[in-house]
Design an enzyme around this catalytic site. Structure first.
Site, PDB file in Angstrom:
ATOM      1  N   LYS A 108       0.838  -1.205   0.000  1.00  0.00           N
ATOM      2  CA  LYS A 108       0.000   0.000   0.000  1.00  0.00           C
ATOM      3  C   LYS A 108       0.883   1.269   0.000  1.00  0.00           C
ATOM      4  O   LYS A 108       0.679   2.158  -0.810  1.00  0.00           O
ATOM      5  CB  LYS A 108      -0.925   0.028   1.217  1.00  0.00           C
ATOM      6  CG  LYS A 108      -1.883  -1.148   1.308  1.00  0.00           C
ATOM      7  CD  LYS A 108      -2.814  -1.033   2.495  1.00  0.00           C
ATOM      8  CE  LYS A 108      -2.121  -1.085   3.838  1.00  0.00           C
ATOM      9  NZ  LYS A 108      -1.427  -2.353   4.136  1.00  0.00           N
ATOM     10  N   ARG A 125     -10.015   0.679   8.091  1.00  0.00           N
ATOM     11  CA  ARG A 125      -9.558  -0.659   8.416  1.00  0.00           C
ATOM     12  C   ARG A 125     -10.640  -1.488   9.097  1.00  0.00           C
ATOM     13  O   ARG A 125     -10.397  -2.646   9.429  1.00  0.00           O
ATOM     14  CB  ARG A 125      -8.369  -0.540   9.380  1.00  0.00           C
ATOM     15  CG  ARG A 125      -7.034  -0.824   8.747  1.00  0.00           C
ATOM     16  CD  ARG A 125      -6.002  -0.594   9.824  1.00  0.00           C
ATOM     17  NE  ARG A 125      -4.811  -1.330   9.570  1.00  0.00           N
ATOM     18  CZ  ARG A 125      -3.725  -0.806   8.997  1.00  0.00           C
ATOM     19  NH1 ARG A 125      -3.723   0.431   8.588  1.00  0.00           N
ATOM     20  NH2 ARG A 125      -2.648  -1.552   8.848  1.00  0.00           N
ATOM     21  N   ARG A 161      12.054  -5.965   4.555  1.00  0.00           N
ATOM     22  CA  ARG A 161      12.039  -4.535   4.888  1.00  0.00           C
ATOM     23  C   ARG A 161      12.777  -4.283   6.200  1.00  0.00           C
ATOM     24  O   ARG A 161      13.587  -3.361   6.297  1.00  0.00           O
ATOM     25  CB  ARG A 161      10.606  -4.016   4.989  1.00  0.00           C
ATOM     26  CG  ARG A 161      10.565  -2.546   5.415  1.00  0.00           C
ATOM     27  CD  ARG A 161       9.201  -1.927   5.336  1.00  0.00           C
ATOM     28  NE  ARG A 161       8.236  -2.603   6.202  1.00  0.00           N
ATOM     29  CZ  ARG A 161       6.932  -2.382   6.177  1.00  0.00           C
ATOM     30  NH1 ARG A 161       6.448  -1.532   5.316  1.00  0.00           N
ATOM     31  NH2 ARG A 161       6.115  -3.014   6.987  1.00  0.00           N
ATOM     32  N   ARG A 174      10.761  -0.540  12.332  1.00  0.00           N
ATOM     33  CA  ARG A 174       9.413  -0.365  12.887  1.00  0.00           C
ATOM     34  C   ARG A 174       9.172  -1.383  13.982  1.00  0.00           C
ATOM     35  O   ARG A 174       9.485  -2.557  13.808  1.00  0.00           O
ATOM     36  CB  ARG A 174       8.377  -0.560  11.769  1.00  0.00           C
ATOM     37  CG  ARG A 174       7.868   0.713  11.182  1.00  0.00           C
ATOM     38  CD  ARG A 174       7.046   0.475   9.954  1.00  0.00           C
ATOM     39  NE  ARG A 174       5.798  -0.240  10.233  1.00  0.00           N
ATOM     40  CZ  ARG A 174       4.806  -0.344   9.356  1.00  0.00           C
ATOM     41  NH1 ARG A 174       4.922   0.208   8.158  1.00  0.00           N
ATOM     42  NH2 ARG A 174       3.707  -0.998   9.654  1.00  0.00           N
ATOM     43  N   ARG A 218      -0.925  -8.791  13.242  1.00  0.00           N
ATOM     44  CA  ARG A 218      -1.459  -7.801  12.296  1.00  0.00           C
ATOM     45  C   ARG A 218      -2.282  -8.495  11.213  1.00  0.00           C
ATOM     46  O   ARG A 218      -3.321  -8.000  10.788  1.00  0.00           O
ATOM     47  CB  ARG A 218      -0.318  -6.993  11.658  1.00  0.00           C
ATOM     48  CG  ARG A 218       0.310  -5.989  12.626  1.00  0.00           C
ATOM     49  CD  ARG A 218       1.694  -5.572  12.200  1.00  0.00           C
ATOM     50  NE  ARG A 218       1.743  -4.795  10.982  1.00  0.00           N
ATOM     51  CZ  ARG A 218       2.858  -4.603  10.265  1.00  0.00           C
ATOM     52  NH1 ARG A 218       4.007  -5.144  10.655  1.00  0.00           N
ATOM     53  NH2 ARG A 218       2.822  -3.891   9.165  1.00  0.00           N
TER      54      ARG A 218
HETATM   55  P1  AP5 Z   1       4.779  -1.569   1.917  1.00  0.00           P
HETATM   56  O1  AP5 Z   1       4.513  -0.737   0.712  1.00  0.00           O
HETATM   57  O2  AP5 Z   1       5.385  -0.926   3.088  1.00  0.00           O
HETATM   58  O3  AP5 Z   1       3.451  -2.339   2.364  1.00  0.00           O
HETATM   59  P2  AP5 Z   1       2.217  -1.856   3.238  1.00  0.00           P
HETATM   60  O4  AP5 Z   1       1.022  -2.519   2.697  1.00  0.00           O
HETATM   61  O5  AP5 Z   1       2.226  -0.368   3.345  1.00  0.00           O
HETATM   62  O6  AP5 Z   1       2.600  -2.536   4.601  1.00  0.00           O
HETATM   63  P3  AP5 Z   1       2.693  -2.014   6.099  1.00  0.00           P
HETATM   64  O7  AP5 Z   1       3.655  -2.888   6.815  1.00  0.00           O
HETATM   65  O8  AP5 Z   1       2.930  -0.529   6.137  1.00  0.00           O
HETATM   66  O9  AP5 Z   1       1.275  -2.422   6.595  1.00  0.00           O
HETATM   67  P4  AP5 Z   1       0.238  -1.968   7.620  1.00  0.00           P
HETATM   68  O10 AP5 Z   1      -0.966  -1.859   6.826  1.00  0.00           O
HETATM   69  O11 AP5 Z   1       0.094  -2.852   8.760  1.00  0.00           O
HETATM   70  O12 AP5 Z   1       0.868  -0.699   8.329  1.00  0.00           O
HETATM   71  P5  AP5 Z   1       0.338   0.741   8.735  1.00  0.00           P
HETATM   72  O13 AP5 Z   1       1.490   1.616   8.833  1.00  0.00           O
HETATM   73  O14 AP5 Z   1      -0.806   1.157   7.916  1.00  0.00           O
HETATM   74  O15 AP5 Z   1       5.649  -2.798   1.429  1.00  0.00           O
HETATM   75  C1  AP5 Z   1       6.212  -3.708   2.324  1.00  0.00           C
HETATM   76  C2  AP5 Z   1       7.565  -4.198   1.772  1.00  0.00           C
HETATM   77  O16 AP5 Z   1       7.331  -4.940   0.585  1.00  0.00           O
HETATM   78  C3  AP5 Z   1       8.514  -3.056   1.382  1.00  0.00           C
HETATM   79  O17 AP5 Z   1       9.817  -3.404   1.731  1.00  0.00           O
HETATM   80  C4  AP5 Z   1       8.365  -2.952  -0.130  1.00  0.00           C
HETATM   81  O18 AP5 Z   1       9.531  -2.513  -0.760  1.00  0.00           O
HETATM   82  C5  AP5 Z   1       8.031  -4.391  -0.518  1.00  0.00           C
HETATM   83  N1  AP5 Z   1       7.127  -4.478  -1.671  1.00  0.00           N
HETATM   84  C6  AP5 Z   1       6.047  -3.701  -1.925  1.00  0.00           C
HETATM   85  N2  AP5 Z   1       5.445  -4.080  -3.061  1.00  0.00           N
HETATM   86  C7  AP5 Z   1       6.148  -5.141  -3.548  1.00  0.00           C
HETATM   87  C8  AP5 Z   1       6.025  -5.964  -4.707  1.00  0.00           C
HETATM   88  N3  AP5 Z   1       5.037  -5.791  -5.593  1.00  0.00           N
HETATM   89  N4  AP5 Z   1       6.923  -6.964  -4.875  1.00  0.00           N
HETATM   90  C9  AP5 Z   1       7.923  -7.145  -3.970  1.00  0.00           C
HETATM   91  N5  AP5 Z   1       8.125  -6.394  -2.861  1.00  0.00           N
HETATM   92  C10 AP5 Z   1       7.233  -5.398  -2.653  1.00  0.00           C
HETATM   93  O19 AP5 Z   1      -0.256   0.463  10.213  1.00  0.00           O
HETATM   94  C11 AP5 Z   1       0.571   0.193  11.327  1.00  0.00           C
HETATM   95  C12 AP5 Z   1      -0.282   0.096  12.584  1.00  0.00           C
HETATM   96  O20 AP5 Z   1      -0.908   1.353  12.855  1.00  0.00           O
HETATM   97  C13 AP5 Z   1      -1.437  -0.912  12.527  1.00  0.00           C
HETATM   98  O21 AP5 Z   1      -1.036  -2.220  12.839  1.00  0.00           O
HETATM   99  C14 AP5 Z   1      -2.397  -0.329  13.571  1.00  0.00           C
HETATM  100  O22 AP5 Z   1      -1.969  -0.621  14.873  1.00  0.00           O
HETATM  101  C15 AP5 Z   1      -2.241   1.167  13.361  1.00  0.00           C
HETATM  102  N6  AP5 Z   1      -3.185   1.692  12.383  1.00  0.00           N
HETATM  103  C16 AP5 Z   1      -2.913   2.262  11.187  1.00  0.00           C
HETATM  104  N7  AP5 Z   1      -4.017   2.627  10.553  1.00  0.00           N
HETATM  105  C17 AP5 Z   1      -5.047   2.270  11.368  1.00  0.00           C
HETATM  106  C18 AP5 Z   1      -6.461   2.363  11.241  1.00  0.00           C
HETATM  107  N8  AP5 Z   1      -7.042   2.900  10.154  1.00  0.00           N
HETATM  108  N9  AP5 Z   1      -7.220   1.877  12.251  1.00  0.00           N
HETATM  109  C19 AP5 Z   1      -6.669   1.352  13.368  1.00  0.00           C
HETATM  110  N10 AP5 Z   1      -5.344   1.217  13.539  1.00  0.00           N
HETATM  111  C20 AP5 Z   1      -4.528   1.689  12.540  1.00  0.00           C
HETATM  112 MG    MG Z   2       2.309   0.991   4.970  1.00  0.00          MG
END
Ligand code: AP5
Ligand code: MG
Length: 277
Positions: A13, A88, A127, A139, A150
Site C-alpha cells: 500500500k 480498516r 524490509r 518499525r 497484524r
Molecule cells: P509496503 O509498501 O510498506 O506495504 P504496506 O502494505 O504499506 O505494509 P505495512 O507494513 O505498512 O502495513 P500496515 O498496513 O500494517 O501498516 P500501517 O502503517 O498502515 O511494502 C512492504 C515491503 O514490501 C517493502 O519493503 C516494499 O519494498 C516491498 N514491496 C512492496 N510491493 C512489492 C512488490 N510488488 N513486490 C515485492 N516487494 C514489494 O499500520 C501500522 C499500525 O498502525 C497498525 O497495525 C495499527 O496498529 C495502526 N493503524 C494504522 N491505521 C489504522 C487504522 N485505520 N485503524 C486502526 N489502527 C490503525
Molecule cells: Mg504501509
C-alpha cells in the site's frame, strides 16, 4: 481523484501510494505514518496508540476517524488523496462515507492489493533487514510475531471491507504479487478505465467500460466523446495539421481493429463477480 488502497500489512500500500503521488500529484494519507509520528512526538494520541501498535492490534476507530477528518480538510488534500491503511474496519468505512458526504466529496475507487500470506512475511522480513542494514530504526511492529497478529487483525476486522466496497461497486482488485512497477501500471490502467484519471494514449487501451454511452459506437466517435470529457474545463487543444490528421485517421483504423478484438478486462470481471456474490 480520491481512492483507498486496501490490503494486508506488507501488500505494498505504502509503496504504491508513493508512486501514485508522483504520478498524479495528489497526497498520500497514511494513518500508520500519522500514528507513528504521533508516537514519536509523544502526543496524547501517540501515547494512546503506542502499545496497541506494538502489539499488532488496531487503534480505536474514533482516534483514526478524527485524524483523517482533520487531514482531509487541509489545503493539500483538496486536489484529491490516496487513503493508505484507512479505513480498516466497517465502522471506519461507514464514518468515512459520512465524512465524505458531509464534505461533498466522492470516492472514486477502492483498490485492493491481493498478496499471498507467505509473500507478506517475506516482504516484511526483508524490509526490516534492509532498514537495519541502513542503520535506521526498524518499525516496532516489523517482526514475524507482531506480523502474525497484524494479519489476524486484517482478516477479522479489515477483510469485511472487501465485501463492503464490492457491494457499493467501488472495489477494484489488483494482483499485488506482480513486480512493483507492474502493479503501478495495472492500478493506472484500471483507474483510467473507470475514468478516475486520464487515459494515456496507447494502442492497447480498451475503451473505458464504466461509460455505457460510448459502448457500441464507432471508435472514432467514442474517441471524440472521450476527448471532450477529458478536456472539459481545460484549454482547447490546438488544431491538428494535415499530416497529423492523416496519422490520426490511420491510428483510428488501428484502434477500430484492436477494439473489435478487445476482451473484458480481468479487474472488472473480479469486481462484477464480487458484487454479485
Ligand atoms: P509496503 O509498501 O510498506 O506495504 P504496506 O502494505 O504499506 O505494509 P505495512 O507494513 O505498512 O502495513 P500496515 O498496513 O500494517 O501498516 P500501517 O502503517 O498502515 O511494502 C512492504 C515491503 O514490501 C517493502 O519493503 C516494499 O519494498 C516491498 N514491496 C512492496 N510491493 C512489492 C512488490 N510488488 N513486490 C515485492 N516487494 C514489494 O499500520 C501500522 C499500525 O498502525 C497498525 O497495525 C495499527 O496498529 C495502526 N493503524 C494504522 N491505521 C489504522 C487504522 N485505520 N485503524 C486502526 N489502527 C490503525
Ligand atoms: Mg504501509
Amino acid at each position: 481523484m480520491r481512492i483507498i488502497l486496501l490490503g494486508p500489512p506488507g501488500s505494498g500500500k505504502g509503496t504504491q501510494a508513493q508512486r501514485l503521488v508522483q504520478r498524479y500529484g495528489i497526497v498520500q494519507l497514511s494513518t500508520g505514518e500519522m500514528l507513528r509520528a504521533a508516537v514519536a512526538a509523544g502526543t496524547p494520541v501517540g501515547l494512546r496508540a503506542k502499545d496497541i501498535m506494538a502489539s499488532g492490534g488496531l487503534v480505536p476507530d474514533d482516534v483514526v476517524v478524527n485524524i483523517i477528518s482533520d487531514r482531509i480538510d487541509q489545503p493539500d488534500a483538496k486536489r484529491g488523496f490516496i487513503l493508505d491503511g484507512f479505513p480498516r474496519t466497517v465502522p471506519q468505512a461507514a464514518a468515512l462515507d459520512e465524512l465524505l458526504k458531509h464534505k461533498h466529496m466522492k470516492l472514486d475507487a477502492v483498490v485492493e492489493l491481493r498478496v499471498n500470506e507467505s509473500a507478506l512475511v517475506e516482504r516484511v522480513e526483508t524490509r526490516a533487514a534492509e532498514t537495519r542494514a541502513r542503520g535506521e530504526e526498524v518499525r516496532i511492529d516489523d517482526t514475524s510475531e507482531v506480523l502474525i497478529k497484524r494479519l489476524a487483525a486484517y482478516r477479522a476486522q479489515t477483510e469485511p471491507l472487501i465485501h463492503y466496497y464490492s457491494e457499493r461497486r467501488k472495489l477494484l482488485t489488483v494482483d499485488g504479487m506482480m513486480a512493483i512497477e507492474a502493479v503501478t501500471r495495472e492500478i493506472g490502467r484500471i483507474l483510467a478505465a473507470i475514468g478516475a484519471v486520464e487515459k494515456k494514449a496507447s494502442k492497447k487501451s480498451p475503451p473505458a467500460k464504466r461509460d455505457p454511452g460510448l459502448a457500441g459506437r464507432a471508435p472514432e466517435r467514442a474517441g471524440k466523446s472521450a476527448a471532450k470529457r477529458t478536456t472539459k474545463g481545460r484549454a482547447k487543444p490546438k488544431k491538428a495539421s494535415r499530416p497529423a490528421l492523416r496519422a490520426g485517421k490511420r491510428a483510428a483504423k488501428r484502434v477500430k481493429k484492436a477494439a473489435s478484438r478487445a476482451v473484458p478486462r480481468p479487474a472488472k470481471k473480479v469486481t462484477k463477480k464480487r458484487a454479485k456474490a
